[in-house]
Design a protein around this motif. Structure first.
Motif, PDB file in Angstrom:
ATOM      1  N   GLN A  23       0.929  -1.273  -0.057  1.00 25.18           N
ATOM      2  CA  GLN A  23       0.188   0.050   0.004  1.00 25.18           C
ATOM      3  C   GLN A  23       0.954   1.209   0.036  1.00 25.18           C
ATOM      4  O   GLN A  23       1.941   1.315   0.880  1.00 25.18           O
ATOM      5  CB  GLN A  23      -0.924  -0.124   1.318  1.00 25.18           C
ATOM      6  N   ILE A  24       0.367   2.207  -0.682  1.00 25.06           N
ATOM      7  CA  ILE A  24       1.142   3.478  -0.688  1.00 25.06           C
ATOM      8  C   ILE A  24       0.207   4.469  -0.114  1.00 25.06           C
ATOM      9  O   ILE A  24      -0.968   4.686  -0.397  1.00 25.06           O
ATOM     10  CB  ILE A  24       1.464   4.109  -2.178  1.00 25.06           C
ATOM     11  N   LEU A  25       1.019   5.218   0.907  1.00 27.29           N
ATOM     12  CA  LEU A  25       0.193   6.215   1.686  1.00 27.29           C
ATOM     13  C   LEU A  25       0.575   7.557   1.088  1.00 27.29           C
ATOM     14  O   LEU A  25       1.486   8.024   1.289  1.00 27.29           O
ATOM     15  CB  LEU A  25       0.375   6.047   3.338  1.00 27.29           C
ATOM     16  N   GLN A  26      -0.509   8.167   0.245  1.00 28.32           N
ATOM     17  CA  GLN A  26       0.034   9.647   0.061  1.00 28.32           C
ATOM     18  C   GLN A  26       0.038  10.643   0.934  1.00 28.32           C
ATOM     19  O   GLN A  26      -1.042  10.974   1.453  1.00 28.32           O
ATOM     20  CB  GLN A  26      -0.805   9.941  -1.146  1.00 28.32           C
ATOM     21  N   THR A  27       1.169  11.247   1.465  1.00 31.56           N
ATOM     22  CA  THR A  27       1.100  12.365   2.684  1.00 31.56           C
ATOM     23  C   THR A  27       0.597  13.606   2.205  1.00 31.56           C
ATOM     24  O   THR A  27       0.045  14.397   2.808  1.00 31.56           O
ATOM     25  CB  THR A  27       2.459  12.215   3.029  1.00 31.56           C
ATOM     26  N   GLY A  28       0.475  13.837   0.713  1.00 33.36           N
ATOM     27  CA  GLY A  28       0.249  15.215   0.273  1.00 33.36           C
ATOM     28  C   GLY A  28       1.300  16.466   0.826  1.00 33.36           C
ATOM     29  O   GLY A  28       0.971  17.658   0.755  1.00 33.36           O
ATOM     30  N   ARG A  29       2.380  16.053   1.035  1.00 36.30           N
ATOM     31  CA  ARG A  29       3.357  16.819   1.750  1.00 36.30           C
ATOM     32  C   ARG A  29       4.336  17.127   0.757  1.00 36.30           C
ATOM     33  O   ARG A  29       4.817  16.323   0.052  1.00 36.30           O
ATOM     34  CB  ARG A  29       3.757  16.419   3.250  1.00 36.30           C
ATOM     35  N   THR A  30       4.843  18.277   0.775  1.00 39.40           N
ATOM     36  CA  THR A  30       6.022  18.790  -0.074  1.00 39.40           C
ATOM     37  C   THR A  30       7.103  19.039   0.587  1.00 39.40           C
ATOM     38  O   THR A  30       7.135  19.826   1.617  1.00 39.40           O
ATOM     39  CB  THR A  30       5.481  19.825  -1.120  1.00 39.40           C
ATOM     40  N   PHE A  31       8.124  18.502   0.296  1.00 41.45           N
ATOM     41  CA  PHE A  31       9.549  18.646   0.791  1.00 41.45           C
ATOM     42  C   PHE A  31      10.503  19.133  -0.389  1.00 41.45           C
ATOM     43  O   PHE A  31      10.516  18.659  -1.498  1.00 41.45           O
ATOM     44  CB  PHE A  31      10.176  17.593   1.474  1.00 41.45           C
ATOM     45  N   ARG A  32      11.301  20.103   0.004  1.00 43.17           N
ATOM     46  CA  ARG A  32      12.444  20.881  -0.755  1.00 43.17           C
ATOM     47  C   ARG A  32      13.728  20.395  -0.652  1.00 43.17           C
ATOM     48  O   ARG A  32      14.142  20.472   0.724  1.00 43.17           O
ATOM     49  CB  ARG A  32      12.166  22.124  -1.254  1.00 43.17           C
ATOM     50  N   LEU A  33      14.679  19.651  -1.308  1.00 39.54           N
ATOM     51  CA  LEU A  33      15.932  19.570  -1.221  1.00 39.54           C
ATOM     52  C   LEU A  33      16.827  20.939  -1.601  1.00 39.54           C
ATOM     53  O   LEU A  33      16.504  21.775  -2.536  1.00 39.54           O
ATOM     54  CB  LEU A  33      16.463  18.679  -1.860  1.00 39.54           C
ATOM     55  N   ASP A  34      17.600  21.372  -0.473  1.00 39.96           N
ATOM     56  CA  ASP A  34      18.292  22.604  -0.571  1.00 39.96           C
ATOM     57  C   ASP A  34      19.492  22.565  -1.379  1.00 39.96           C
ATOM     58  O   ASP A  34      19.631  21.313  -1.804  1.00 39.96           O
ATOM     59  CB  ASP A  34      18.507  23.179   0.749  1.00 39.96           C
ATOM     60  N   ASP A  35      20.150  23.335  -1.864  1.00 40.19           N
ATOM     61  CA  ASP A  35      21.391  23.316  -2.692  1.00 40.19           C
ATOM     62  C   ASP A  35      22.461  22.029  -2.343  1.00 40.19           C
ATOM     63  O   ASP A  35      22.692  21.397  -3.049  1.00 40.19           O
ATOM     64  CB  ASP A  35      22.024  24.449  -2.728  1.00 40.19           C
ATOM     65  N   ALA A  36      22.775  22.361  -0.882  1.00 39.18           N
ATOM     66  CA  ALA A  36      23.620  21.348  -0.276  1.00 39.18           C
ATOM     67  C   ALA A  36      23.093  19.821  -0.258  1.00 39.18           C
ATOM     68  O   ALA A  36      24.110  18.759  -0.625  1.00 39.18           O
ATOM     69  CB  ALA A  36      24.159  21.781   1.165  1.00 39.18           C
ATOM     70  N   GLU A  37      21.783  19.879  -0.287  1.00 43.66           N
ATOM     71  CA  GLU A  37      21.425  18.472  -0.246  1.00 43.66           C
ATOM     72  C   GLU A  37      21.238  17.954  -1.516  1.00 43.66           C
ATOM     73  O   GLU A  37      21.371  16.627  -1.982  1.00 43.66           O
ATOM     74  CB  GLU A  37      19.987  18.711   0.480  1.00 43.66           C
ATOM     75  N   VAL A  38      20.881  18.749  -2.544  1.00 39.70           N
ATOM     76  CA  VAL A  38      20.907  18.316  -3.881  1.00 39.70           C
ATOM     77  C   VAL A  38      22.321  17.852  -4.522  1.00 39.70           C
ATOM     78  O   VAL A  38      22.507  16.751  -4.922  1.00 39.70           O
ATOM     79  CB  VAL A  38      20.644  19.425  -4.804  1.00 39.70           C
ATOM     80  N   GLN A  39      23.472  18.729  -3.863  1.00 35.05           N
ATOM     81  CA  GLN A  39      24.667  18.072  -4.395  1.00 35.05           C
ATOM     82  C   GLN A  39      25.148  16.907  -3.549  1.00 35.05           C
ATOM     83  O   GLN A  39      25.757  15.950  -3.999  1.00 35.05           O
ATOM     84  CB  GLN A  39      25.633  19.384  -3.846  1.00 35.05           C
ATOM     85  N   ARG A  40      24.741  16.824  -2.226  1.00 33.32           N
ATOM     86  CA  ARG A  40      25.138  15.488  -1.582  1.00 33.32           C
ATOM     87  C   ARG A  40      24.206  14.275  -1.886  1.00 33.32           C
ATOM     88  O   ARG A  40      24.914  13.154  -2.097  1.00 33.32           O
ATOM     89  CB  ARG A  40      24.518  15.853  -0.011  1.00 33.32           C
TER      90      ARG A  40
END
Length: 204
Positions: A23-40
């Motif tokens: 089962q997949i529980l859709q949270t409806g929440r949005t999270f954004r990777l910041d620049d350092a996290e994208v790089q990591r």
């Protein structure tokens, strides 16, 4: 022995492996990777701890997760994988506040305490065992009825280790069926695919 064209199905039919209800529980929440996290993420190929901690602190997501956990039958042994140590620990606290038996295990948990809590879980004294990254291997509780993966992961290896805890069929002292619940978030600036999506053939 010949397992045929579809070995997974054959092993499930023989009771060696359990059937998976995914089962997949859709949270409806949005999270954004910041620049350092994208790089990591680009360097490591997996979502960074700082990002997972951010997801684990989202109160609306946690309220939805808790509601889902409380809907599951009270006699099911359930293994939960949190986003961080803090998140897994908080989940156990929230469940206990709602009158459910729950424990938290981390890499810091003393060996004797860990053994005791796992034994309590296996015997049905504890319903929910919440952890972060420690109960993926070398952990044996064959009667697990549900695995809740509350942390997003892109690693198929890690994901297989997590769901592997509930794969044991009745011929192996396990269960006929195991419920696997994944939480699906909207993650922006993320170029990749979650592990559960790359395993769609596995659920059939």
């Amino acid at each position: 022995r010949n397992l045929g064209a579809d070995p997974l199905h054959t092993l499930r039919e023989r009771g060696v492996l359990s059937f998976i209800d995914h089962q997949i529980l859709q949270t409806g929440r949005t999270f954004r990777l910041d620049d350092a996290e994208v790089q990591r993420f680009q360097q490591m190929g997996q979502l960074p701890d700082s990002f997972l901690r951010k997801i684990g602190r989202d109160s609306q997501r946690n309220a939805l997760l808790l509601q889902k956990l409380l809907e599951l039958p009270a006699d099911w042994p359930i293994l939960c994988f949190g986003c961080s140590l803090e998140h897994a620990s908080a989940l156990a606290v929230l469940l206990r506040r709602k009158g459910r038996s729950a424990a938290f295990i981390s890499g810091e948990t003393r060996r004797a305490t860990r053994r005791y809590l796992i034994e309590q879980f296996r015997s049905g004294q504890i319903q929910f065992l919440c952890n972060y990254g420690v109960l993926t291997t070398g952990f044996d509780a064959p009667k697990i009825r549900a695995i809740v993966i509350a942390r997003p992961t892109t690693s198929v290896v890690l994901y297989e280790q997590m769901i592997g805890r509930g794969m044991r069929g009745p011929a192996n002292g396990g269960t006929v069926e195991c419920l696997v619940i994944d939480l699906a978030d909207n993650i922006t600036r993320f170029q990749g695919q979650m592990a559960y999506k790359r395993m769609e053939d596995y659920w059939k």
